[in-house]
Motif scaffolding. Structure first.
Motif, PDB file in Angstrom:
ATOM      1  N   LYS A   4       0.833  -1.323   0.016  1.00 34.63           N
ATOM      2  CA  LYS A   4       0.109   0.047   0.132  1.00 34.63           C
ATOM      3  C   LYS A   4       0.712   1.139  -0.016  1.00 34.63           C
ATOM      4  O   LYS A   4       0.325   2.111  -0.492  1.00 34.63           O
ATOM      5  CB  LYS A   4      -0.652   0.087   1.259  1.00 34.63           C
ATOM      6  CG  LYS A   4      -1.930  -1.167   1.236  1.00 34.63           C
ATOM      7  CD  LYS A   4      -2.794  -0.705   2.244  1.00 34.63           C
ATOM      8  CE  LYS A   4      -4.159  -1.745   2.250  1.00 34.63           C
ATOM      9  NZ  LYS A   4      -4.974  -1.778   3.503  1.00 34.63           N
ATOM     10  N   GLU A  69      -3.935  -6.664 -11.443  1.00 41.20           N
ATOM     11  CA  GLU A  69      -4.926  -6.302 -10.547  1.00 41.20           C
ATOM     12  C   GLU A  69      -4.122  -5.113  -9.777  1.00 41.20           C
ATOM     13  O   GLU A  69      -4.732  -4.064  -9.549  1.00 41.20           O
ATOM     14  CB  GLU A  69      -5.581  -7.234  -9.866  1.00 41.20           C
ATOM     15  CG  GLU A  69      -6.501  -6.598  -8.857  1.00 41.20           C
ATOM     16  CD  GLU A  69      -7.301  -7.799  -7.807  1.00 41.20           C
ATOM     17  OE1 GLU A  69      -8.027  -7.215  -6.844  1.00 41.20           O
ATOM     18  OE2 GLU A  69      -7.123  -8.904  -8.186  1.00 41.20           O
ATOM     19  N   GLU A  70      -2.837  -5.478  -9.246  1.00 41.52           N
ATOM     20  CA  GLU A  70      -2.238  -4.614  -8.502  1.00 41.52           C
ATOM     21  C   GLU A  70      -1.800  -3.255  -9.184  1.00 41.52           C
ATOM     22  O   GLU A  70      -1.745  -2.365  -8.785  1.00 41.52           O
ATOM     23  CB  GLU A  70      -0.838  -5.346  -7.978  1.00 41.52           C
ATOM     24  CG  GLU A  70      -1.143  -6.441  -6.895  1.00 41.52           C
ATOM     25  CD  GLU A  70       0.087  -7.347  -6.477  1.00 41.52           C
ATOM     26  OE1 GLU A  70       0.120  -7.604  -5.364  1.00 41.52           O
ATOM     27  OE2 GLU A  70       0.746  -7.571  -7.328  1.00 41.52           O
ATOM     28  N   SER A  72      -3.369  -1.837 -11.528  1.00 42.12           N
ATOM     29  CA  SER A  72      -4.492  -1.095 -11.733  1.00 42.12           C
ATOM     30  C   SER A  72      -4.866  -0.264 -10.542  1.00 42.12           C
ATOM     31  O   SER A  72      -5.278   0.879 -10.779  1.00 42.12           O
ATOM     32  CB  SER A  72      -5.752  -1.774 -12.278  1.00 42.12           C
ATOM     33  OG  SER A  72      -6.109  -2.650 -10.742  1.00 42.12           O
ATOM     34  N   ARG A  73      -4.527  -0.889  -9.328  1.00 44.71           N
ATOM     35  CA  ARG A  73      -4.435  -0.060  -8.292  1.00 44.71           C
ATOM     36  C   ARG A  73      -3.410   1.273  -8.080  1.00 44.71           C
ATOM     37  O   ARG A  73      -3.640   2.157  -7.435  1.00 44.71           O
ATOM     38  CB  ARG A  73      -4.622  -0.940  -6.889  1.00 44.71           C
ATOM     39  CG  ARG A  73      -5.557  -1.681  -6.711  1.00 44.71           C
ATOM     40  CD  ARG A  73      -5.767  -2.386  -5.247  1.00 44.71           C
ATOM     41  NE  ARG A  73      -4.378  -3.114  -4.812  1.00 44.71           N
ATOM     42  CZ  ARG A  73      -4.691  -4.452  -5.017  1.00 44.71           C
ATOM     43  NH1 ARG A  73      -5.676  -5.115  -5.468  1.00 44.71           N
ATOM     44  NH2 ARG A  73      -3.304  -5.107  -4.586  1.00 44.71           N
TER      45      ARG A  73
END
Length: 250
Positions: A4, A69-70, A72-73
């Motif tokens: 994060k 997916e990662e 895209s974040r």
């Protein structure tokens, strides 16, 4: 695993203050990351296993394998691809004398990042290696600008400076600018060196800089005398002017 904190760091580079603090910029898309690698110091590379396997030559201080997916974040794009990278912002020495030796661009308050990126791409196409920018011109390392350059940023150096002082330091160098009362671009004498000034999207070249432009040009509409659009987009106008300069110098 893309943490994060790492995602927060990547996305923070959308803001100029963070780019300045980190002295880093973000580039996204498979082709762009590949094109810029080797030209700029790569601090961080985030890519899928497939992309990393296909591009073993791309080096970075830190490499993170991530899923789509990662990515895209972390991505600022609507449609993320397989790779993004953080590069160190280069430090260029702005040598005014380069204007004596070659054709250069000066951007006076071009504010749209997309326009700036397109102009950098146009400069690259026409072999213009230096662009001098006023303080009011968009940041060359804005992610939208970087994206619009399509890799041309690797070959064109941008220098932010006082344009009036730059012109004043080169009293015998031709300084071209486009104006509604200028001479027809296609009939005026042009040169292989000097400065081509392009102005703000809405207001054109500022009065202070217009006062020191010594070659005033007009891009004529066709057919002349008929009502047409009020003006051209600044990137389109830059392409038209640069194309004519290069055509004459062939």
């Amino acid at each position: 695993m893309l943490s994060k904190n790492k995602i927060k760091y990547i996305r923070s580079l959308e803001q100029k203050k963070h780019r300045k603090e980190e002295q880093a910029f973000l580039a996204e898309s498979n082709k762009l990351v590949n094109d810029l690698s080797g030209h700029f110091d790569c601090l961080l590379l985030v890519a899928t296993a497939h992309w990393l396997e296909e591009h073993p030559h791309v080096r970075a201080q830190e490499v993170i394998e991530a899923s789509r997916e990662e990515l895209s974040r972390a991505s600022l794009l609507k449609t993320p691809q397989e790779a993004l990278a953080v590069f160190r912002i280069p430090q260029y020495e702005a040598e005014a004398e380069v204007v004596r030796r070659s054709l250069c661009l000066a951007l006076d308050g071009v504010q749209d990042p997309g326009n700036l990126g397109t102009i950098i791409r146009i400069a690259d196409w026409f072999g213009i290696r230096h662009i001098f920018c006023s303080a009011g011109t968009a940041d060359a390392f804005n992610p939208k600008t970087v994206q619009a350059t399509m890799g041309a940023l690797a070959r064109v150096q941008l220098h932010y400076c006082d344009l009036r002082e730059l012109v004043a330091s080169l009293p015998d160098v031709p300084v071209f600018g486009t104006f509604l009362d200028g001479g027809d671009l296609y009939t005026q004498e042009l040169s292989a060196n000097g400065l081509i000034v392009m102005g703000n999207e809405g207001n054109g070249i500022s009065p202070e800089l217009a006062a020191v432009v010594n070659r005033r040009l007009l891009i004529p509409n066709y057919p002349q005398g008929e009502e047409t659009s009020e003006s051209l987009n600044v990137a389109v106008a830059t392409a038209v002017v640069c194309a004519e300069f290069r055509r004459r110098m062939r």
